[in-house]
Design a protein around this motif. Structure first.
Motif, PDB file in Angstrom:
ATOM      1  N   ARG A 160       0.806  -1.232   0.000  1.00  0.00           N
ATOM      2  CA  ARG A 160       0.000   0.000   0.000  1.00  0.00           C
ATOM      3  C   ARG A 160       0.841   1.285   0.000  1.00  0.00           C
ATOM      4  O   ARG A 160       0.302   2.383   0.028  1.00  0.00           O
ATOM      5  CB  ARG A 160      -0.921   0.006   1.219  1.00  0.00           C
ATOM      6  CG  ARG A 160      -2.022  -1.023   1.101  1.00  0.00           C
ATOM      7  CD  ARG A 160      -2.858  -1.035   2.340  1.00  0.00           C
ATOM      8  NE  ARG A 160      -3.521   0.241   2.563  1.00  0.00           N
ATOM      9  CZ  ARG A 160      -4.016   0.627   3.746  1.00  0.00           C
ATOM     10  NH1 ARG A 160      -3.901  -0.153   4.793  1.00  0.00           N
ATOM     11  NH2 ARG A 160      -4.604   1.790   3.869  1.00  0.00           N
ATOM     12  N   GLY A 161       2.139   1.128   0.028  1.00  0.00           N
ATOM     13  CA  GLY A 161       3.009   2.316   0.058  1.00  0.00           C
ATOM     14  C   GLY A 161       3.202   2.825   1.466  1.00  0.00           C
ATOM     15  O   GLY A 161       3.442   4.013   1.685  1.00  0.00           O
ATOM     16  N   ASP A 162       3.049   1.913   2.445  1.00  0.00           N
ATOM     17  CA  ASP A 162       3.139   2.302   3.851  1.00  0.00           C
ATOM     18  C   ASP A 162       4.309   1.618   4.568  1.00  0.00           C
ATOM     19  O   ASP A 162       4.228   1.333   5.758  1.00  0.00           O
ATOM     20  CB  ASP A 162       1.815   1.986   4.571  1.00  0.00           C
ATOM     21  CG  ASP A 162       1.429   0.513   4.464  1.00  0.00           C
ATOM     22  OD1 ASP A 162       2.071  -0.204   3.683  1.00  0.00           O
ATOM     23  OD2 ASP A 162       0.489   0.085   5.151  1.00  0.00           O
ATOM     24  N   ALA A 218       8.732   4.729   3.962  1.00  0.00           N
ATOM     25  CA  ALA A 218       7.874   5.505   3.046  1.00  0.00           C
ATOM     26  C   ALA A 218       7.777   6.984   3.425  1.00  0.00           C
ATOM     27  O   ALA A 218       7.776   7.846   2.549  1.00  0.00           O
ATOM     28  CB  ALA A 218       6.490   4.893   2.993  1.00  0.00           C
ATOM     29  N   PRO A 255       5.186  10.482  -2.712  1.00  0.00           N
ATOM     30  CA  PRO A 255       4.365   9.387  -2.176  1.00  0.00           C
ATOM     31  C   PRO A 255       4.727   8.068  -2.878  1.00  0.00           C
ATOM     32  O   PRO A 255       4.932   8.049  -4.092  1.00  0.00           O
ATOM     33  CB  PRO A 255       2.933   9.804  -2.526  1.00  0.00           C
ATOM     34  CG  PRO A 255       2.993  11.235  -2.874  1.00  0.00           C
ATOM     35  CD  PRO A 255       4.363  11.516  -3.368  1.00  0.00           C
ATOM     36  N   VAL A 256       4.819   7.007  -2.095  1.00  0.00           N
ATOM     37  CA  VAL A 256       5.184   5.698  -2.661  1.00  0.00           C
ATOM     38  C   VAL A 256       3.952   5.086  -3.339  1.00  0.00           C
ATOM     39  O   VAL A 256       2.846   5.152  -2.797  1.00  0.00           O
ATOM     40  CB  VAL A 256       5.721   4.767  -1.544  1.00  0.00           C
ATOM     41  CG1 VAL A 256       6.051   3.399  -2.089  1.00  0.00           C
ATOM     42  CG2 VAL A 256       6.934   5.389  -0.877  1.00  0.00           C
ATOM     43  N   GLU A 287      -7.041   7.845   5.406  1.00  0.00           N
ATOM     44  CA  GLU A 287      -6.803   6.428   5.126  1.00  0.00           C
ATOM     45  C   GLU A 287      -5.697   5.941   6.058  1.00  0.00           C
ATOM     46  O   GLU A 287      -4.641   6.565   6.140  1.00  0.00           O
ATOM     47  CB  GLU A 287      -6.380   6.268   3.663  1.00  0.00           C
ATOM     48  CG  GLU A 287      -6.232   4.834   3.246  1.00  0.00           C
ATOM     49  CD  GLU A 287      -5.582   4.685   1.885  1.00  0.00           C
ATOM     50  OE1 GLU A 287      -5.506   5.683   1.133  1.00  0.00           O
ATOM     51  OE2 GLU A 287      -5.132   3.568   1.590  1.00  0.00           O
ATOM     52  N   SER A 288      -5.965   4.875   6.774  1.00  0.00           N
ATOM     53  CA  SER A 288      -4.971   4.440   7.766  1.00  0.00           C
ATOM     54  C   SER A 288      -4.365   3.083   7.425  1.00  0.00           C
ATOM     55  O   SER A 288      -4.931   2.317   6.637  1.00  0.00           O
ATOM     56  CB  SER A 288      -5.614   4.393   9.144  1.00  0.00           C
ATOM     57  OG  SER A 288      -6.659   3.457   9.140  1.00  0.00           O
ATOM     58  N   SER A 289      -3.248   2.826   8.031  1.00  0.00           N
ATOM     59  CA  SER A 289      -2.563   1.547   7.857  1.00  0.00           C
ATOM     60  C   SER A 289      -2.043   1.095   9.219  1.00  0.00           C
ATOM     61  O   SER A 289      -1.524   1.898   9.998  1.00  0.00           O
ATOM     62  CB  SER A 289      -1.430   1.736   6.854  1.00  0.00           C
ATOM     63  OG  SER A 289      -0.253   1.130   7.278  1.00  0.00           O
ATOM     64  N   LYS A 321      -0.145   4.312  10.733  1.00  0.00           N
ATOM     65  CA  LYS A 321       0.177   5.373   9.777  1.00  0.00           C
ATOM     66  C   LYS A 321      -1.100   5.830   9.095  1.00  0.00           C
ATOM     67  O   LYS A 321      -2.053   5.060   8.995  1.00  0.00           O
ATOM     68  CB  LYS A 321       1.153   4.838   8.721  1.00  0.00           C
ATOM     69  CG  LYS A 321       2.559   4.634   9.256  1.00  0.00           C
ATOM     70  CD  LYS A 321       3.458   4.125   8.183  1.00  0.00           C
ATOM     71  CE  LYS A 321       4.851   3.877   8.739  1.00  0.00           C
ATOM     72  NZ  LYS A 321       5.737   3.327   7.736  1.00  0.00           N
ATOM     73  N   ARG A 374      -2.538   8.363   5.638  1.00  0.00           N
ATOM     74  CA  ARG A 374      -2.136   9.094   4.428  1.00  0.00           C
ATOM     75  C   ARG A 374      -2.353  10.584   4.656  1.00  0.00           C
ATOM     76  O   ARG A 374      -3.457  11.004   5.026  1.00  0.00           O
ATOM     77  CB  ARG A 374      -2.958   8.630   3.238  1.00  0.00           C
ATOM     78  CG  ARG A 374      -2.200   8.743   1.929  1.00  0.00           C
ATOM     79  CD  ARG A 374      -3.038   8.310   0.776  1.00  0.00           C
ATOM     80  NE  ARG A 374      -3.046   6.887   0.514  1.00  0.00           N
ATOM     81  CZ  ARG A 374      -2.058   6.236  -0.097  1.00  0.00           C
ATOM     82  NH1 ARG A 374      -0.985   6.874  -0.483  1.00  0.00           N
ATOM     83  NH2 ARG A 374      -2.141   4.958  -0.311  1.00  0.00           N
ATOM     84  N   ALA A 419      -0.062  15.144   1.400  1.00  0.00           N
ATOM     85  CA  ALA A 419       0.861  14.941   0.276  1.00  0.00           C
ATOM     86  C   ALA A 419       0.715  13.542  -0.336  1.00  0.00           C
ATOM     87  O   ALA A 419       1.423  13.197  -1.280  1.00  0.00           O
ATOM     88  CB  ALA A 419       2.294  15.147   0.759  1.00  0.00           C
ATOM     89  N   GLY A 420      -0.195  12.735   0.219  1.00  0.00           N
ATOM     90  CA  GLY A 420      -0.413  11.387  -0.310  1.00  0.00           C
ATOM     91  C   GLY A 420       0.535  10.353   0.265  1.00  0.00           C
ATOM     92  O   GLY A 420       0.576   9.219  -0.200  1.00  0.00           O
ATOM     93  N   LYS A 421       1.312  10.762   1.270  1.00  0.00           N
ATOM     94  CA  LYS A 421       2.274   9.829   1.880  1.00  0.00           C
ATOM     95  C   LYS A 421       1.730   9.270   3.189  1.00  0.00           C
ATOM     96  O   LYS A 421       0.988   9.938   3.896  1.00  0.00           O
ATOM     97  CB  LYS A 421       3.587  10.569   2.179  1.00  0.00           C
ATOM     98  CG  LYS A 421       4.428  10.762   0.939  1.00  0.00           C
ATOM     99  CD  LYS A 421       5.497  11.782   1.083  1.00  0.00           C
ATOM    100  CE  LYS A 421       6.416  11.683   2.226  1.00  0.00           C
ATOM    101  NZ  LYS A 421       7.528  12.614   2.185  1.00  0.00           N
ATOM    102  N   PHE A 422       2.149   8.032   3.500  1.00  0.00           N
ATOM    103  CA  PHE A 422       1.784   7.460   4.792  1.00  0.00           C
ATOM    104  C   PHE A 422       2.755   7.982   5.846  1.00  0.00           C
ATOM    105  O   PHE A 422       3.958   7.775   5.740  1.00  0.00           O
ATOM    106  CB  PHE A 422       1.834   5.932   4.743  1.00  0.00           C
ATOM    107  CG  PHE A 422       0.570   5.321   4.238  1.00  0.00           C
ATOM    108  CD1 PHE A 422      -0.544   5.235   5.053  1.00  0.00           C
ATOM    109  CD2 PHE A 422       0.469   4.836   2.943  1.00  0.00           C
ATOM    110  CE1 PHE A 422      -1.725   4.673   4.596  1.00  0.00           C
ATOM    111  CE2 PHE A 422      -0.701   4.271   2.477  1.00  0.00           C
ATOM    112  CZ  PHE A 422      -1.810   4.184   3.312  1.00  0.00           C
ATOM    113  N   PRO A 459       3.368   8.759  10.317  1.00  0.00           N
ATOM    114  CA  PRO A 459       2.909   8.300  11.625  1.00  0.00           C
ATOM    115  C   PRO A 459       1.614   8.989  12.062  1.00  0.00           C
ATOM    116  O   PRO A 459       1.471  10.200  11.897  1.00  0.00           O
ATOM    117  CB  PRO A 459       4.062   8.679  12.554  1.00  0.00           C
ATOM    118  CG  PRO A 459       5.251   8.689  11.668  1.00  0.00           C
ATOM    119  CD  PRO A 459       4.768   9.183  10.342  1.00  0.00           C
ATOM    120  N   GLU A 496      -7.673  -3.003  10.272  1.00  0.00           N
ATOM    121  CA  GLU A 496      -7.384  -4.094  11.200  1.00  0.00           C
ATOM    122  C   GLU A 496      -6.225  -4.934  10.690  1.00  0.00           C
ATOM    123  O   GLU A 496      -5.945  -4.962   9.490  1.00  0.00           O
ATOM    124  CB  GLU A 496      -8.620  -4.958  11.453  1.00  0.00           C
ATOM    125  CG  GLU A 496      -9.143  -5.723  10.249  1.00  0.00           C
ATOM    126  CD  GLU A 496     -10.276  -6.664  10.622  1.00  0.00           C
ATOM    127  OE1 GLU A 496     -11.304  -6.167  11.099  1.00  0.00           O
ATOM    128  OE2 GLU A 496     -10.102  -7.883  10.442  1.00  0.00           O
TER     129      GLU A 496
END
Lengths: 137, 311
Positions: free
Chosen positions: A67-69, A73, A79-80, B50-52, B72, B74, B77-80, B82, B144
């Protein structure tokens, strides 16, 4: 009137510049690469090798589920790419193969690290991130 | 004259009212354009991110079982990046049912951790399952992550009398009969503990276990110790193993090169309280030059003053 005359070309120029910047941001593989067929069949063994290669070279940025996370990253200026989304998965195997091989800053060119067979195995493994497949299971 | 003045005033008033009308029209148009955005139920700025979620297992050298979580989200800037203050629910699987055992809040780095109980409910294959969830968080989308881990034991043996300095790590898991059985092909990494982290013992510090579950490594004899007694703490780790997670073990021996203190612990240097002689000399010349100039000027002024008095 004078102001309009000055502003209009300025707006036009900035619109052109904006369009150019966004145009250059699109990463397209050449047509010949897109048409390239994947010679490596999706088997358990090839997927296992692909997974190992992914963990070694790709996971740190693209993350466990693509997912790019990944852990690195947030340190990268761009952004990845999310490998699980439809936009990425809609690309042909040849297109993915070319992009993994050639790389584009900050992603390295993997053709120096992996053999051609390994790169195809990596492409097969990336297909396992497809969200739509996971949902249909 | 009066009629002309009236006409002029009326003209000005008419113009002003027209201007007012125009301004009102523009403001109304802006308001009408913005209104849909203001009335949208879930506007862009209030959308959840959006989380990870990443969940890992760590068995420390003291045999305590821990889970580590990284959250993490998003960003713009579209980056994941913390995700701090995310509320996390931790579940454990018992008899095919998920039981909530704790709720955690992620720290500023998006991290959270917790110590697990010693006796975890296991399935028939001797695995235990943990699940972490982000649920109903006002800032982050639901996410999850599930983890299925088999407990293993890693022991590190050092023989202080061994001149070859062989490190022996043994990896075992509990078999179906409850007895320990060796784990083959598990990658064990050997490190030396340092003040700010772990340093690999050598270039090829990753060794796979054999059929007996053993991984051995000959420790180089030139590793410097962090004290004058030559003590070294060796750490053996199985990192992010698919079945066992991360498992650590450590042991100490006097196998390091003892640290030699220098006779003068604080030599003259730029970063020490005592400056180097060249620096003292340099500043003495600079400041001496400045003060000499002042004295010279004062002397000259006095001289001029006395000469004018004589004249």
């Amino acid at each position: 009137m004078k102001t309009t005359k000055t502003i209009t070309p300025l707006i036009a120029c900035s619109l052109l510049l904006f369009a150019f910047v966004h145009q250059t941001d699109v990463w397209k593989a050449p047509e010949s690469a897109k048409a390239k067929k994947n010679p490596v069949a999706i088997t358990e063994a090839s997927m296992a090798i692909g997974a190992k290669l992914y963990v070694k070279e790709c996971l740190s940025c693209h993350g466990k589920k693509g997912r790019g996370d990944g852990p690195k990253a947030s340190d990268i200026e761009k952004p990845v790419t999310d490998l699980s989304i439809a936009k990425t998965q809609a690309q042909t195997d040849g297109e993915l193969f070319w992009k993994i091989s050639e790389g584009r800053k900050p992603m390295p060119a993997n053709k120096k690290i992996f053999s051609e067979e390994q790169l195809w195995q990596l492409v097969n493994y990336i297909r396992s991130f497809d969200k739509t497949i996971v949902k249909s299971k | 004259m009066e009629t002309n003045n009236r006409i002029n005033v009326e003209r000005v008033e008419h113009k002003t009212s027209e201007k007012m009308k125009k301004t009102n029209f523009i403001l109304t148009a802006i308001l009408l354009i913005c209104l849909p955005f203001l009335l949208v139920k879930n506007p862009v700025w209030a959308q959840k991110k959006e989380s990870s979620l990443q969940l890992s297992f760590l068995k420390k050298a003291d045999q305590s079982k821990n889970i580590l979580l990284t959250v993490k989200a998003r960003n713009e800037a579209g980056k994941f990046a913390p995700a701090p203050n995310a509320s996390l629910s931790i579940f454990i699987k018992s008899n095919e049912e998920w039981l909530l055992i704790k709720t955690l809040i992620s720290d500023l780095g998006g991290k959270a951790s917790m110590k697990l109980a010693d006796d975890l409910p296991m399935d028939n294959e001797k695995y235990f399952s943990i699940m972490a969830k982000i649920e109903n968080d006002s800032r982050y989308e639901d996410a999850e992550e599930e983890l299925r881990v088999k407990e293993s034991r890693l022991t590190l043996l050092l023989d202080p009398t061994d001149t070859n300095r062989i490190l022996t790590a043994t990896v075992t898991q509990t078999g179906n009969d409850g007895e320990p059985m060796p784990v083959q092909e598990a990658e064990v990494k050997f490190y030396v503990e340092r003040l700010f982290g772990k340093m690999p013992v050598g270039e090829e510090f990753v060794v796979a276990t054999d059929a007996a579950g053993k991984a051995t490594y000959a420790l180089p004899k030139n590793i410097p110790s962090s004290d004058t007694l030559g003590n070294l703490t060796i750490v053996a780790v199985i990192e992010n193993n698919e079945t066992f997670g991360t498992v650590e073990s450590n042991a100490s021996a006097k196998w390091g090169v003892p640290l030699q203190w220098e006779k003068d612990p604080f030599p003259r240097a730029l970063w020490e309280p005592r400056a180097p002689p060249a620096m003292i000399l340099f500043f003495a010349i600079v400041f001496g030059g400045i003060w000499l100039t002042y004295f010279f000027v004062i002397f000259q002024l006095i001289k001029v003053h006395s000469e004018t008095k004589i004249k």
